[in-house]
Design a protein around this motif. Structure first.
Motif, mmCIF file in Angstrom:
data_model
loop_
_atom_site.group_PDB
_atom_site.id
_atom_site.type_symbol
_atom_site.label_atom_id
_atom_site.label_comp_id
_atom_site.label_asym_id
_atom_site.label_seq_id
_atom_site.Cartn_x
_atom_site.Cartn_y
_atom_site.Cartn_z
ATOM 1 N N PHE A 7 26.066 13.449 57.005
ATOM 2 C CA PHE A 7 26.501 12.505 57.954
ATOM 3 C C PHE A 7 27.549 12.858 58.974
ATOM 4 O O PHE A 7 28.239 13.574 58.600
ATOM 5 N N GLY A 8 27.294 12.331 60.360
ATOM 6 C CA GLY A 8 28.175 12.295 61.267
ATOM 7 C C GLY A 8 28.732 10.935 61.523
ATOM 8 O O GLY A 8 27.948 10.128 61.826
ATOM 9 N N VAL A 10 30.903 8.296 64.131
ATOM 10 C CA VAL A 10 31.723 8.468 65.287
ATOM 11 C C VAL A 10 32.478 6.926 65.472
ATOM 12 O O VAL A 10 31.720 6.049 65.127
ATOM 13 N N CYS A 35 34.192 11.948 64.366
ATOM 14 C CA CYS A 35 34.605 11.685 65.633
ATOM 15 C C CYS A 35 35.183 10.491 66.219
ATOM 16 O O CYS A 35 34.895 9.119 65.712
ATOM 17 N N PHE A 58 31.456 13.069 71.106
ATOM 18 C CA PHE A 58 30.674 12.812 70.424
ATOM 19 C C PHE A 58 29.461 13.870 70.673
ATOM 20 O O PHE A 58 28.757 14.018 69.819
ATOM 21 N N LEU A 62 27.300 16.067 67.998
ATOM 22 C CA LEU A 62 25.815 16.267 68.002
ATOM 23 C C LEU A 62 25.490 17.864 67.845
ATOM 24 O O LEU A 62 24.603 18.088 67.196
ATOM 25 N N LEU A 67 23.974 18.490 61.236
ATOM 26 C CA LEU A 67 23.976 16.840 60.591
ATOM 27 C C LEU A 67 22.357 16.596 60.465
ATOM 28 O O LEU A 67 21.339 16.754 61.230
ATOM 29 N N VAL A 70 23.415 9.823 61.889
ATOM 30 C CA VAL A 70 24.995 9.508 62.552
ATOM 31 C C VAL A 70 25.118 8.124 62.325
ATOM 32 O O VAL A 70 24.127 7.291 62.395
ATOM 33 N N GLN A 82 24.920 6.481 72.860
ATOM 34 C CA GLN A 82 25.062 7.339 71.751
ATOM 35 C C GLN A 82 23.628 7.325 70.811
ATOM 36 O O GLN A 82 23.378 8.392 70.232
ATOM 37 N N ALA A 86 21.393 10.727 69.962
ATOM 38 C CA ALA A 86 21.269 11.234 68.524
ATOM 39 C C ALA A 86 19.702 11.176 68.099
ATOM 40 O O ALA A 86 19.264 12.331 67.536
ATOM 41 N N VAL A 93 19.586 7.251 62.752
ATOM 42 C CA VAL A 93 20.818 6.453 63.389
ATOM 43 C C VAL A 93 20.772 5.151 62.660
ATOM 44 O O VAL A 93 20.022 4.277 62.785
#
Length: 368
Positions: A7-8, A10, A35, A58, A62, A67, A70, A82, A86, A93
């Protein structure tokens, strides 16, 4: 899947911190990157999530972080840009509410979801509240009969709250209409299965308050939206986040041919229910009386640590449900169209209130 989902996150230093417990407690997940535009907050978030990488941009995250998914927990104006970025990278997402700021952004989001191998889910945590899920189970079992009317309120007295960050002042009280609808419409639409809001009319009570700088709010003090669904059900929704009064939070009523439900008017009261085929006849019972037979398994097995998250576990279940969908390679429980069903009526209400309450159609994103 055998490997952990990378996972990322933001907005990690702000709203994203609400997902720290599920993101760090779920063995199926590893937070690879965080982020945030706040350097100080970013350092705290990196430590909290145990993330090996951190970013202030961001798009840099990516492209540089490795990843699979997100979590977008940024202000409203970033949700669609965003999410689209993604999805174009093929990532799954999970995005905070509401889904978009305009009908045009909604169309852009649908196109991106249709063109991407990634999943998209709206993180509407009120759908996962214990009581609201219990009511949905009773509806599904026919205990209310044919449901045909619902009322909801968002009465929060949060004028100070909207001043904490600029985006709330812009998007919640800087526009007029039902500017934050998903926490109310999300649960309610689960009680009206196989239905969606088809048209709305919205009126306001006028302007009686100014912000701390003496500037008038674009938002009227109380706005009321009438809504009719495709199956001719009636919804009345009130939003009031400016009036001087004790906050009442989110309140609901549901009426069917065989019973009704009313949520608690304050924290010290019980949600109450009356069902024609119950032992109580036409008297009131506590909603809790039906937990033994109808409480969803997700709440029966909820770990104690989950109750430390928002909505007494709602945030935990949002994140867990999203991960379940990835692991099982299945559609997310709140997909882009259900997310837009919760969002678009509010956007159309802004047009209606400008047109003196004219009834206006709500587009169906499934037809885009």
């Amino acid at each position: 899947m055998t490997a952990q989902i990378r996972f990322g996150i933001v907005g990690a230093a702000g709203r994203g911190m609400g997902y720290r417990i599920p993101a760090t407690e779920d063995d199926r997940v590893t937070v690879r990157a965080v982020c945030d535009v706040s350097p100080d907050g970013l350092e705290r978030a990196q430590e909290a999530f145990g993330a090996p990488e951190c970013y202030t941009d961001f798009h840099e995250m990516l492209w540089e972080a490795d990843l699979d998914a997100v979590l977008i927990a940024t202000p409203k104006e970033h949700h669609v840009p965003q999410s689209v970025a993604a999805l174009e990278r093929g990532l799954d997402v999970l995005c905070e509410v509401p889904a978009c700021r305009s009908l045009e952004e909604g169309r852009e989001l649908v196109r991106a979801v249709d063109d991407s191998p990634g999943r998209f889910m709206i993180a509407e945590n009120d759908v996962f509240r214990r009581g609201w899920m219990l009511v949905a189970e009773l509806v599904a079992d026919g205990r209310f009969g044919d449901v045909y009317y619902a009322r909801s309120e968002r009465v929060t007295n949060s004028a100070d709250h909207v001043e904490e960050v600029a985006w709330r002042r812009t998007w919640r009280t800087g526009r007029n209409g039902v500017t934050y609808p998903t926490h109310n419409l999300g649960p309610l639409l689960r009680w009206f299965p196989d239905d969606r809001i088809d048209r709305v009319s919205c009126e306001g009570s006028g302007h009686h308050h100014v912000d701390p700088r003496g500037d008038p709010y674009e938002q009227e003090d109380t706005v009321v939206m009438l809504a009719k669904t495709e199956r001719d059900r009636l919804i009345v929704h009130r939003q009031d986040i400016l009036s001087e009064r004790p906050a009442a939070g989110y309140r609901f009523e549901l009426q069917g041919t065989r019973g009704c439900f009313e949520s608690a008017p304050h924290a010290d009261a019980d949600h109450r229910i009356s069902l024609a085929d119950s032992d109580g006849g036409h008297g009131w019972q506590s909603l809790e009386d039906y937990e033994d037979d109808y409480l969803p398994d997700r709440w029966r097995t909820l770990p104690e640590v989950a109750r430390e998250t928002g909505r007494n576990g709602g945030d935990y279940l949002v994140f867990e449900s999203f991960v379940d969908a990835i692991v099982s390679d299945s559609p997310p429980p709140i997909d882009v169209h259900e997310g837009l069903d919760m969002t678009l009526p509010g956007l159309v209400s802004e047009r209606s209130i400008d047109a003196d309450g004219e009834w206006l159609d709500v587009p169906d994103s499934r037809e885009w």
